[in-house]
Write an enzyme that holds these catalytic residues in place. Structure first.
Site, PDB file in Angstrom:
ATOM      1  N   SER A 233      93.313  42.379  18.827  1.00 28.47           N
ATOM      2  CA  SER A 233      93.643  41.131  19.534  1.00 28.47           C
ATOM      3  C   SER A 233      94.637  40.285  18.748  1.00 28.47           C
ATOM      4  O   SER A 233      95.634  39.807  19.309  1.00 28.47           O
ATOM      5  CB  SER A 233      92.381  40.335  19.862  1.00 28.47           C
ATOM      6  N   HIS A 263      86.649  47.258  20.735  1.00 27.48           N
ATOM      7  CA  HIS A 263      86.903  45.966  20.076  1.00 27.48           C
ATOM      8  C   HIS A 263      85.853  44.971  20.584  1.00 27.48           C
ATOM      9  O   HIS A 263      84.662  45.203  20.397  1.00 27.48           O
ATOM     10  CB  HIS A 263      88.351  45.568  20.383  1.00 27.48           C
ATOM     11  N   HIS A 309      83.070  50.158  11.402  1.00 21.39           N
ATOM     12  CA  HIS A 309      84.159  49.176  11.386  1.00 21.39           C
ATOM     13  C   HIS A 309      85.417  49.804  10.796  1.00 21.39           C
ATOM     14  O   HIS A 309      85.329  50.681   9.939  1.00 21.39           O
ATOM     15  CB  HIS A 309      83.777  47.938  10.565  1.00 21.39           C
ATOM     16  N   ARG A 318      78.657  38.577   9.133  1.00 21.59           N
ATOM     17  CA  ARG A 318      78.404  37.873  10.401  1.00 21.59           C
ATOM     18  C   ARG A 318      77.106  38.391  11.027  1.00 21.59           C
ATOM     19  O   ARG A 318      76.314  37.629  11.573  1.00 21.59           O
ATOM     20  CB  ARG A 318      79.596  38.072  11.359  1.00 21.59           C
TER      21      ARG A 318
HETATM   22  N1  AMX Z   1      78.850  55.838  16.326  1.00 24.80           N
HETATM   23  C1  AMX Z   1      79.296  57.107  16.402  1.00 24.80           C
HETATM   24  N2  AMX Z   1      80.427  57.546  15.841  1.00 24.80           N
HETATM   25  C2  AMX Z   1      81.142  56.652  15.135  1.00 24.80           C
HETATM   26  C3  AMX Z   1      80.722  55.315  14.970  1.00 24.80           C
HETATM   27  C4  AMX Z   1      79.546  54.897  15.624  1.00 24.80           C
HETATM   28  N3  AMX Z   1      79.093  53.648  15.581  1.00 24.80           N
HETATM   29  N4  AMX Z   1      81.641  54.668  14.215  1.00 24.80           N
HETATM   30  C5  AMX Z   1      82.606  55.573  13.911  1.00 24.80           C
HETATM   31  N5  AMX Z   1      82.309  56.769  14.488  1.00 24.80           N
HETATM   32  C6  AMX Z   1      83.135  57.975  14.512  1.00 24.80           C
HETATM   33  C7  AMX Z   1      84.448  57.639  15.203  1.00 24.80           C
HETATM   34  O1  AMX Z   1      84.278  57.674  16.638  1.00 24.80           O
HETATM   35  C8  AMX Z   1      85.366  58.717  14.671  1.00 24.80           C
HETATM   36  O2  AMX Z   1      85.088  59.912  15.403  1.00 24.80           O
HETATM   37  P1  AMX Z   1      86.285  60.905  15.880  1.00 24.80           P
HETATM   38  O3  AMX Z   1      86.995  61.271  14.599  1.00 24.80           O
HETATM   39  O4  AMX Z   1      85.533  62.006  16.520  1.00 24.80           O
HETATM   40  O5  AMX Z   1      87.129  60.098  16.821  1.00 24.80           O
HETATM   41  C9  AMX Z   1      84.841  58.890  13.239  1.00 24.80           C
HETATM   42  O6  AMX Z   1      83.521  58.323  13.212  1.00 24.80           O
HETATM   43  C10 AMX Z   1      85.706  58.204  12.221  1.00 24.80           C
HETATM   44  O7  AMX Z   1      85.851  56.839  12.600  1.00 24.80           O
HETATM   45  P2  AMX Z   1      85.879  55.689  11.482  1.00 24.80           P
HETATM   46  O8  AMX Z   1      87.031  55.945  10.581  1.00 24.80           O
HETATM   47  O9  AMX Z   1      84.529  55.528  10.881  1.00 24.80           O
HETATM   48  O10 AMX Z   1      86.073  54.401  12.377  1.00 24.80           O
HETATM   49  P3  AMX Z   1      87.405  53.856  13.059  1.00 24.80           P
HETATM   50  O11 AMX Z   1      88.076  52.940  12.116  1.00 24.80           O
HETATM   51  O12 AMX Z   1      88.194  54.942  13.686  1.00 24.80           O
HETATM   52  O13 AMX Z   1      86.775  53.016  14.282  1.00 24.80           O
HETATM   53  C11 AMX Z   1      85.226  51.520  15.279  1.00 24.80           C
HETATM   54  C12 AMX Z   1      86.082  51.805  14.055  1.00 24.80           C
HETATM   55  C13 AMX Z   1      84.644  50.110  15.186  1.00 24.80           C
HETATM   56  C14 AMX Z   1      86.102  51.590  16.558  1.00 24.80           C
HETATM   57  C15 AMX Z   1      84.093  52.556  15.357  1.00 24.80           C
HETATM   58  O14 AMX Z   1      83.274  52.430  14.220  1.00 24.80           O
HETATM   59  C16 AMX Z   1      83.248  52.468  16.620  1.00 24.80           C
HETATM   60  O15 AMX Z   1      83.620  53.021  17.657  1.00 24.80           O
HETATM   61  N6  AMX Z   1      82.082  51.735  16.558  1.00 24.80           N
HETATM   62  C17 AMX Z   1      81.263  51.503  17.705  1.00 24.80           C
HETATM   63  C18 AMX Z   1      81.902  50.473  18.614  1.00 24.80           C
HETATM   64  C19 AMX Z   1      81.852  49.086  17.976  1.00 24.80           C
HETATM   65  O16 AMX Z   1      80.837  48.666  17.452  1.00 24.80           O
HETATM   66  N7  AMX Z   1      82.975  48.341  18.048  1.00 24.80           N
HETATM   67  C20 AMX Z   1      83.025  46.964  17.553  1.00 24.80           C
HETATM   68  C21 AMX Z   1      83.967  46.767  16.404  1.00 24.80           C
HETATM   69  C22 AMX Z   1      84.012  45.317  15.969  1.00 24.80           C
HETATM   70  C23 AMX Z   1      84.756  44.481  16.966  1.00 24.80           C
HETATM   71  O17 AMX Z   1      85.967  44.572  17.096  1.00 24.80           O
HETATM   72  N8  AMX Z   1      84.089  43.664  17.701  1.00 24.80           N
END
Ligand code: AMX
Length: 433
Positions: A233, A263, A309, A318
């Site tokens: 964002s 996000h 994250h 938080r």
């Molecule tokens: N559950 C399952 N798998 C997860 C995971 C979770 N909570 N968090 C990361 N992974 C997986 C990713 O999907 C990725 O898989 P892939 O290689 O098969 O695509 C792998 O682990 C590596 O990812 P990463 O380097 O740990 O994370 P990232 O920086 O690519 O993504 C985030 C970060 C937040 C998008 C991811 O952790 C996620 O999808 N979390 C769940 C959704 C969430 O809580 N989002 C909120 C974020 C905060 C916000 O902006 N409000």
């Protein structure tokens, strides 16, 4: 008493001088190298932009202007906005002055309500909010000044005016979205003299006899206000704003990014996951049941919302702050108890699952700890805000403070239009030979 504008006007020449000298002395030095994996991987970790409002340290979380979040959790949103912009916590007078600035600007034009009422009944609340922000673009003072002609030095002034206008109106519009979308009655009006957070709580129309919901809203609006410059964002708002599109265009664009499930939308998904879990086991689940449910989610190819994250590598402060609020105000609530139990179980599950992934040749899960979204929903739910697709709207109202303060500072510094260089896969292949 100085207004926020006067305080900024006094600081900006020094900020400009500092950047000018830094560029003159060190402009040719390198601060980041880019690996091929980063170019394909969302530019993760590439240092390629400046943001002075806050930083996110992987092992500490959000630090606003040098102050770790949990040390400033008592500040009200007005104080946070002032701090983001100026680097200083306002004294009581300056805080009251900012509240008066909001009082003067909180009236929302009628056409905004016409547009919101005209939208399909099943519109997502985020789409309604983003549309309302965009439709107010005609109010932009920046665009009026730009069309008349102004110097680059002046850009920040109408940008600040747009920012104050938008911030004053956002709680009114956002609470109106809630009331229209969920048929709670007509939008309620801003109360002059009441703070930004309590006003928002009040206009939602949720009964709050003890004032604890207003307290939660202030905390929520404080915690979500900023998260440095590279998140979807903030980065989107910055990029759109860098074309000198005004704050209404830029913030609306940033909020469209916040509406994505990876996000800001994650907070609606978090509570959905918790309630599904409770539904399956008829209440607060046992640890074993929770563990099985978490594995079922992961094996079904889904993420566990609220965990992981892009930058953080520890429990998000938080989340810790919300957990503390829950322990103080609603320790026996079953949804909150489930959230707290998830925290005991899910990080271990994610670690195990991550090891399985690595064995299968996949990337590890970089962070198995909760982010901001893992707990906040249960608190809102307790106080009667039960429509969880709305939760990202609350996040948006708060994050607008960060986006707007970053944008005003960028206008003050005359930051250039964003234009990173993209390369083709063919080009990368050639370089590797
Ligand atoms: N559950 C399952 N798998 C997860 C995971 C979770 N909570 N968090 C990361 N992974 C997986 C990713 O999907 C990725 O898989 P892939 O290689 O098969 O695509 C792998 O682990 C590596 O990812 P990463 O380097 O740990 O994370 P990232 O920086 O690519 O993504 C985030 C970060 C937040 C998008 C991811 O952790 C996620 O999808 N979390 C769940 C959704 C969430 O809580 N989002 C909120 C974020 C905060 C916000 O902006 N409000």
């Amino acid at each position: 008493m100085s207004t926020l504008k006067e305080v900024l006007a006094a600081k900006i020449p020094q900020m400009r001088e500092e950047v000018k000298n830094l560029l003159a002395e060190h402009g040719g030095k390198t601060i980041s190298d880019v690996k091929v994996a980063q170019a394909y991987g969302g530019m993760r970790g590439v240092k390629g932009m400046i943001c002075d409002t806050s930083v996110v340290e992987p092992d500490k979380g959000l630090i606003i202007r040098g102050r770790p979040l949990l040390e400033i959790k008592h500040l009200w949103p007005e104080e946070i906005f002032y701090l983001l912009l100026t680097g200083e916590v306002p004294d009581a007078e300056a805080k009251a002055s900012l509240q008066q600035e909001y009082d003067k600007r909180a009236a929302v034009p009628d056409y905004v309500w016409d547009v919101l009422y005209a939208m399909p009944e099943d519109s997502h609340p985020m789409c309604m909010l983003d549309t309302a922000v965009l439709v107010m673009e005609r109010e932009s003072v920046f665009r009026q000044w730009y069309d008349k002609g102004m110097t680059k030095q002046e850009y920040w002034m109408p940008a600040l005016e747009d920012g104050l206008q938008l911030l004053a109106k956002l709680p009114v519009v956002a609470s109106g979205v809630y009331r229209i979308r969920y048929k709670k009655g007509t939008p309620l009006a801003w109360t002059p003299g009441l703070d930004w957070g309590a006003n928002y709580a009040n206009m939602l129309g949720i009964p709050d006899p003890t004032g604890t919901f207003a307290k939660l809203m202030r905390l929520y609006l404080n915690f979500h206000s900023d998260h440095e410059g590279g998140n979807v964002s903030a980065n989107t708002c910055h990029t759109v704003g860098s074309a000198l599109s005004d704050i209404y265009y830029a913030v609306s664009a940033g909020l469209n990014g916040l509406a994505g499930p990876l996000h800001g939308l994650a907070n609606q998904e978090c509570l959905g996951w918790i309630l599904e879990l409770m539904d399956k086991f008829g209440g607060v689940p046992e640890e074993k049941q929770l563990r099985d449910f978490a594995f079922e989610t992961l094996r079904g190819g889904k993420v566990i919302p609220g965990y992981g994250h892009a930058v953080l590598r520890v429990t998000d402060p938080r989340y810790a702050g919300f957990l503390e609020f829950g322990k103080e105000h609603l320790p026996e609530d079953p949804v909150f108890k489930t959230v707290a139990r998830v925290y005991d179980v899910v990080p271990k599950v994610l670690k195990e699952y991550s090891e399985e992934r690595v064995k299968a040749g996949k990337a590890p899960i970089a962070n198995c700890w909760p982010n901001v979204d893992a707990g906040s929903g249960s608190l809102l739910y307790y106080y009667g805000l039960k429509e969880f697709p709305y939760y990202t709207v609350l996040f948006s109202v708060s994050r607008s403070m960060g986006m707007i303060s970053q944008l005003v500072l960028n206008r003050a510094l005359g930051t250039a239009i964003t234009r990173p260089k993209s390369v083709s896969t063919e080009w990368v292949k050639k370089q590797m030979k």
